[in-house]
Design a protein around this motif. Structure first.
Motif, PDB file in Angstrom:
ATOM      1  N   PRO A 154       1.548 -15.441  57.352  1.00  0.00           N
ATOM      2  CA  PRO A 154       0.438 -15.347  56.399  1.00  0.00           C
ATOM      3  C   PRO A 154      -0.809 -14.762  57.070  1.00  0.00           C
ATOM      4  CG  PRO A 154       1.517 -17.488  56.256  1.00  0.00           C
ATOM      5  CD  PRO A 154       2.073 -16.814  57.465  1.00  0.00           C
ATOM      6  N   ASP A 155      -1.493 -13.886  56.343  1.00  0.00           N
ATOM      7  CA  ASP A 155      -2.754 -13.277  56.788  1.00  0.00           C
ATOM      8  C   ASP A 155      -2.574 -12.279  57.930  1.00  0.00           C
ATOM      9  OD1 ASP A 155      -4.158 -14.853  54.930  1.00  0.00           O
ATOM     10  OD2 ASP A 155      -4.223 -16.527  56.358  1.00  0.00           O
ATOM     11  N   ARG A 156      -1.336 -11.950  58.265  1.00  0.00           N
ATOM     12  CA  ARG A 156      -1.110 -10.893  59.255  1.00  0.00           C
ATOM     13  C   ARG A 156      -0.473  -9.704  58.545  1.00  0.00           C
ATOM     14  NH1 ARG A 156       0.679 -13.705  65.006  1.00  0.00           N
ATOM     15  NH2 ARG A 156      -0.525 -15.639  64.743  1.00  0.00           N
ATOM     16  N   ARG A 157      -0.949  -8.535  58.846  1.00  0.00           N
ATOM     17  CA  ARG A 157      -0.484  -7.347  58.142  1.00  0.00           C
ATOM     18  C   ARG A 157       0.171  -6.367  59.108  1.00  0.00           C
ATOM     19  NH1 ARG A 157      -0.655 -10.439  54.983  1.00  0.00           N
ATOM     20  NH2 ARG A 157      -1.997 -10.705  53.165  1.00  0.00           N
ATOM     21  N   GLY A 171       9.099  -2.448  65.811  1.00  0.00           N
ATOM     22  CA  GLY A 171       8.054  -2.727  64.837  1.00  0.00           C
ATOM     23  C   GLY A 171       7.887  -4.209  64.568  1.00  0.00           C
ATOM     24  N   SER A 172       8.063  -4.605  63.328  1.00  0.00           N
ATOM     25  CA  SER A 172       7.839  -6.004  62.960  1.00  0.00           C
ATOM     26  C   SER A 172       9.032  -6.903  63.255  1.00  0.00           C
ATOM     27  CB  SER A 172       7.498  -6.100  61.465  1.00  0.00           C
ATOM     28  OG  SER A 172       8.621  -5.744  60.671  1.00  0.00           O
ATOM     29  N   GLY A 173      10.159  -6.340  63.727  1.00  0.00           N
ATOM     30  CA  GLY A 173      11.314  -7.165  64.071  1.00  0.00           C
ATOM     31  C   GLY A 173      12.306  -7.353  62.945  1.00  0.00           C
ATOM     32  N   TRP A 186      -3.789  -8.914  70.111  1.00  0.00           N
ATOM     33  CA  TRP A 186      -3.751  -8.199  68.843  1.00  0.00           C
ATOM     34  C   TRP A 186      -2.688  -7.099  68.818  1.00  0.00           C
ATOM     35  CZ3 TRP A 186      -6.286 -10.662  65.271  1.00  0.00           C
ATOM     36  CH2 TRP A 186      -7.399 -11.426  65.616  1.00  0.00           C
ATOM     37  N   GLY A 187      -1.939  -6.940  69.899  1.00  0.00           N
ATOM     38  CA  GLY A 187      -0.914  -5.906  69.964  1.00  0.00           C
ATOM     39  C   GLY A 187       0.287  -6.230  69.097  1.00  0.00           C
ATOM     40  N   ILE A 188       1.035  -5.224  68.725  1.00  0.00           N
ATOM     41  CA  ILE A 188       2.121  -5.384  67.764  1.00  0.00           C
ATOM     42  C   ILE A 188       3.178  -6.377  68.239  1.00  0.00           C
ATOM     43  CG2 ILE A 188       3.231  -3.318  68.690  1.00  0.00           C
ATOM     44  CD1 ILE A 188       4.552  -2.909  66.024  1.00  0.00           C
ATOM     45  N   CYS A 189       3.516  -6.357  69.529  1.00  0.00           N
ATOM     46  CA  CYS A 189       4.563  -7.257  70.011  1.00  0.00           C
ATOM     47  C   CYS A 189       4.106  -8.705  69.962  1.00  0.00           C
ATOM     48  CB  CYS A 189       4.987  -6.855  71.427  1.00  0.00           C
ATOM     49  SG  CYS A 189       6.426  -7.773  72.030  1.00  0.00           S
TER      50      CYS A 189
END
Length: 711
Positions: free
Chosen positions: A463-466, A498-500, A550-553
């Motif tokens: 939630p709240d992460r895009r 990416g998002s996994g 704040w990095g994608i991983c």
């Protein structure tokens, strides 16, 4: 050409480094194709390694002052000396590849180490956490690192072992969606297409080494901006593969573009290696007009015996060009002939009296191949699994049909009932149990909607992460199912993770059939472009903890996989909502799976060879042995140790005890032996239990990265 060779030789005599670079570029140009996909390779890619300690001899860049949003000095420097201690350390650096020599003194804190893709690397891994809910099941792994270098690391652990690769690379939209040499590739960049191709070619060439050459698949999603170039690139890198492209509707409402057609689709390339085939599915993927469940009670399907692929020409498979003798009175098969060699004219083959020879001729009259060997055809003829129909006396031709191996096995296993036989003995049979249907090349599935199956699911997990444009979980699941449904122990790789989503999809497949498949997810920890400026203004840099979080991983990939397994959001709350479609259950139930997270490191070959870097090499040894169970993270004080799937011998004087312990443990696959003495290594290898792979450390590791990378 000879003139250029002479000039390059003269250049090498004056400046060996310049001469070697010119020679490398000359060879690249000389090997260009007269036809096909030609593109500029540009400068070798490089990647900055924030957080990696600066050492003498390193290549570095000078960072801009903290608080500045300006781009740093793009030039490369070599560290020649480091003085001082702690934060006061100062490095003396010399400019690389400059017309005139230039040296400078720079605070070490203002330097970042750079790795160029033409340089040798010696990778390691550091664990950054994990989740365990799957008992003795293998671990999914998430690796934070530059994906090219991680792919190279995997050549040591998984060369030829990967069953499926699923990647969703940057689509090269021009909207700052990817970088080349640390710069975003903008839409107005005249070389953006060739930069993209150079980036993809390097990674796909290494990925090819990881795929199982006997049976595996590469799946690549793309949109209209690069699909034509990608198709040609895949053909050039994998010329022996079977390549199909399907069209997938990902948003029926479409993206309206004035003066253009509304885009509703993307494309998926399926590159099949070796004997890989598309398995049957529940639906045909285009509509619900034919489902597998509805096939119960229907008659079996016969297939044409002649192979249809363009490469199925006489000579490609020596034993599959032979005559089938059809009775001229009944039109039924009387006998199966023997295969003939390429130099034999088929018209000279003796034909039994009262029959006509039917050959696998292509529509244009060319000579093709039958789909099975004559030995199999003879057996099928006896059992009624091959037949001749539509015999035409005027042209002496007939249609030859057969039952594929899966159908024959289903008959023998009782899943298909034989209810009668035709006059020629061919079986009449119906499906007693569920049988899949052949999927079509256009997919239009409600579950593949990118918003509902991608963004909405991610918002429930985090939630709240895009994250921009996540794939539909169910679309990835369906794509993989066609190739790993019958491989419960498959290893799947996604090096644009990416998002996994890919790892998440593999977990769902495991839950559906109790499988033990594992996914290796690779992504960097890049911070989104629109967030970097604010972080830079705040005085942060890549490598700082408040930047990296704040990095994608760290912000998306690892939390998403952890949330999927535990059924809880990062805040510890149960995930709301249910999974849908193939397997419907509450998302809060999670999965009985294990996952561990790693960060790629860059080691010194000297430290590795001297046994000083074992803790960072240890995860690679564990992964090579299957990523299962206990990992040996420290050099054993007793000189040896045996874990769940592998063992480590450091003291060769304890070899006897080690081999006995290996023999007493079920499931061990690999024995790592640390020694510089090949004679003693071979002695240990002979004493190991049968089926255990002996690996010599650190010779196997160093030679893999020193000689096997095609530098």
């Amino acid at each position: 050409m000879s003139r250029l060779t002479d000039l390059i030789a003269r250049a090498k005599a004056r400046d060996s480094a310049l001469g070697e670079e010119l020679e490398r570029e000359f060879k690249a140009l000389a090997s260009r194709r007269a036809f096909g996909l030609n593109f500029e390779r540009h400068r070798p890619e490089s990647v900055e390694l924030p957080g990696r300690p600066v050492r003498r001899g390193d290549k570095v860049r000078v960072l801009p002052p903290r608080g500045s949003t300006q781009r740093g000095d793009p030039r490369l420097w070599r560290v020649t000396r480091i003085d001082g201690d702690g934060e006061a350390r100062v490095a003396q650096v010399a400019l690389i590849d400059a017309d005139t020599s230039e040296v400078a003194e720079v605070a070490v804190a203002d330097l970042v180490v750079v790795a160029e893709f033409r340089d040798f690397i010696y990778p390691g891994l550091v664990s950054t956490g994990g989740v365990t809910r799957g008992g003795d099941k293998p671990f999914h792994t998430v690796i934070n690192g530059e994906n090219f270098h991680v792919l190279e690391a995997l050549t040591y652990t998984h060369r030829g072992k990967i069953d499926a690769i699923y990647i969703d690379p940057p689509y090269n939209t021009g909207a700052r969606d990817w970088k080349y040499n640390n710069d975003y590739v903008e839409g107005e960049d005249l070389y953006r297409h060739s930069k993209w191709l150079a980036m993809m070619e390097r990674r796909l060439s290494v990925a090819k080494e990881l795929l199982n050459p006997n049976d595996s698949v590469l799946i690549v999603t793309i949109d209209e901006k690069e699909y034509l170039r990608l198709g040609l690139l895949l053909e050039q890198i994998l010329p022996e593969a079977q390549i199909e492209m399907i069209t997938s509707v990902i948003s029926a409402k479409g993206v309206a573009r004035f003066g253009q057609f509304s885009r509703v689709e993307e494309f998926i390339f399926f590159v099949r290696i070796g004997e890989s085939t598309v398995q049957l599915g529940e639906q045909n993927m285009l509509d619900e007009s034919r489902s597998a469940t509805a096939q119960i009670g229907k008659s079996i399907d016969w297939l044409g015996l002649r192979r249809r692929e363009p490469t199925a020409k006489r000579g490609a498979r020596p034993n599959q060009f032979y005559p089938i003798f059809v009775d001229t009175e009944t039109g039924f098969i009387r006998d199966i002939g023997e295969p003939i060699t390429d130099e034999v004219d088929r018209m000279r083959v003796e034909v039994p009296k009262g029959t006509v020879a039917v050959w696998p001729l292509r529509p244009n009259g060319g000579e093709g191949l039958w789909g099975i060997t004559p030995e199999t055809a003879k057996r099928y003829l006896k059992d009624g699994y091959i037949r001749s129909r539509n015999y035409k006396p005027e042209i002496k031709q007939a249609s030859i049909h057969y039952l594929p191996g899966g159908t024959v096995s289903a008959i023998q296993d009782g899943q298909i009932d034989v209810v009668g036989r035709d006059p020629d003995g061919a079986v009449q049979a119906i499906y007693r149990e569920r049988k899949g249907v052949i999927p079509k090349r256009v997919w239009n599935m409600a579950s593949h909607n990118a918003e509902n199956g991608g963004s909405l699911i991610l918002s429930k997990l985090l939630p709240d992460r895009r994250f921009p444009f996540p794939k539909s979980l169910y679309a990835v699941e369906d794509a993989l199912r066609f190739f790993v449904a019958d491989k419960p122990n498959a290893i799947i790789l996604d090096f644009f993770a990416g998002s996994g989503t890919t790892a998440h999809a593999v977990m769902r497949l495991n839950r559906q059939d109790g499988g033990r498949r594992q996914c290796i997810s690779v992504t960097n920890n890049e911070v989104a472009a629109d967030e970097q400026a604010a972080l830079l203004k705040a005085g942060l840099r890549p490598g700082d903890p408040d930047w990296e979080k704040w990095g994608i991983c760290d912000y998306i990939t690892k939390p998403r996989i952890a949330a999927a397994i535990t059924g809880e959001t990062p805040e510890g709350e149960g995930i709301k909502g249910n999974y849908k479609f193939t397997d419907e259950f509450p998302m809060a139930e999670g999965f009985e799976e294990n996952a561990e997270f790693f960060t790629l490191t860059y080691e010194s070959h000297v430290a590795v060879g001297a046994n000083y870097a074992f803790q960072r090499i240890a995860p690679l040894l564990w992964m090579r042995a299957g990523s299962e169970g206990h990992r040996i993270d420290e050099l054993p004080t007793q000189g040896w140790e045996v874990a769940d799937t592998y063992g480590l011998l450091v003291d060769l004087d304890r070899a006897g005890t080690f081999c006995e312990a290996m023999a007493a443990r079920d499931g061990v696959r690999v024995a790592y032996v640390v020694t510089d003495d090949d004679r003693r290594f071979q002695a240990v290898a002979r004493a190991l239990p049968e089926g255990v792979e002996p690996v010599r450390l650190y010779e196997s590791y160093l030679s893999n990265f020193r000689f096997s990378m095609g530098r």
